[in-house]
Design a protein around this motif. Structure first.
Motif, short mmCIF file in Angstrom:
data_model
loop_
_atom_site.label_atom_id
_atom_site.label_comp_id
_atom_site.label_asym_id
_atom_site.label_seq_id
_atom_site.Cartn_x
_atom_site.Cartn_y
_atom_site.Cartn_z
N ASN A 176 40.33 40.88 35.57
CA ASN A 176 40.41 40.46 36.97
C ASN A 176 39.03 40.39 37.62
N ILE A 177 38.20 41.35 37.36
CA ILE A 177 36.85 41.36 37.92
C ILE A 177 36.04 40.19 37.37
N GLU A 186 37.21 37.34 36.31
CA GLU A 186 37.73 36.11 36.92
C GLU A 186 37.19 35.95 38.33
N LYS A 187 37.14 37.03 39.09
CA LYS A 187 36.59 36.97 40.44
C LYS A 187 35.10 36.61 40.41
N ASN A 188 34.38 37.14 39.43
CA ASN A 188 32.96 36.80 39.29
C ASN A 188 32.79 35.32 38.99
N GLN A 189 33.64 34.79 38.14
CA GLN A 189 33.59 33.37 37.80
C GLN A 189 33.80 32.51 39.05
N LEU A 190 34.80 32.85 39.83
CA LEU A 190 35.07 32.10 41.06
C LEU A 190 33.90 32.20 42.03
N TYR A 191 33.32 33.37 42.11
CA TYR A 191 32.17 33.58 42.98
C TYR A 191 31.01 32.67 42.57
#
Length: 148
Positions: free
Chosen positions: A86-87, A89-94
């Motif tokens: 999850n972290i 994936e959030k980094n990728q979106l960021y």
């Protein structure tokens, strides 16, 4: 489970178990930052369980305890793996959003995607999180040991 098996007392252990592992050794590996991935930690955890089941008969307290610790410990490790995913994936979106806005002058130097490999030294499973998992596993062992 807590410490290496004393082979001067359990004389045939080294003949049966070729790769010994215990929670105390795992704790030392956490303290000295020898785990660079959750997979390495998971391998050692499974090795503790496997060794206990290989060496001990199914009707013994050690085998039954290994079984119970395995079920709960595996769930704890899987939870940490999902947290890491999850972290990441959030980094990728960021990073994607950062490139889109181009507010940052160095936005062109931002990697195309965050590393999605869980087996990197830069994963988010820190020593503290590993320590929490191992502490919970040790507590579970103590509880199960007291039950029997």
């Amino acid at each position: 489970f807590h410490e290496p098996v004393n082979t001067s007392i359990v004389t045939d252990y080294a003949q049966i178990i070729k790769n010994p592992m215990d929670f105390g050794t795992m704790q030392k590996k956490i303290d000295t930052k020898q785990y660079s991935s959750i997979s390495q930690f998971q391998y050692d955890f499974e090795l503790v369980i496997q060794n206990a089941k290989i060496y001990n008969a199914p009707e013994t307290i050690y085998y039954r305890t290994a079984d119970k610790i395995s079920k709960i410990g595996t769930r704890l490790i899987e939870k940490e793996i999902n947290t890491i995913k999850n972290i990441k994936e959030k980094n990728q979106l960021y990073y994607q959003e950062l490139r889109k806005t181009k507010q940052n002058k160095s936005a062109t130097n931002i990697p195309e995607k965050a590393n999605s490999n869980l087996d990197t030294p830069k994963n988010t499973l820190t020593g503290t999180k590993l320590e929490n998992v191992i502490i919970l596993i040790k507590i579970l062992y103590s509880i199960f040991y007291d039950i029997y």
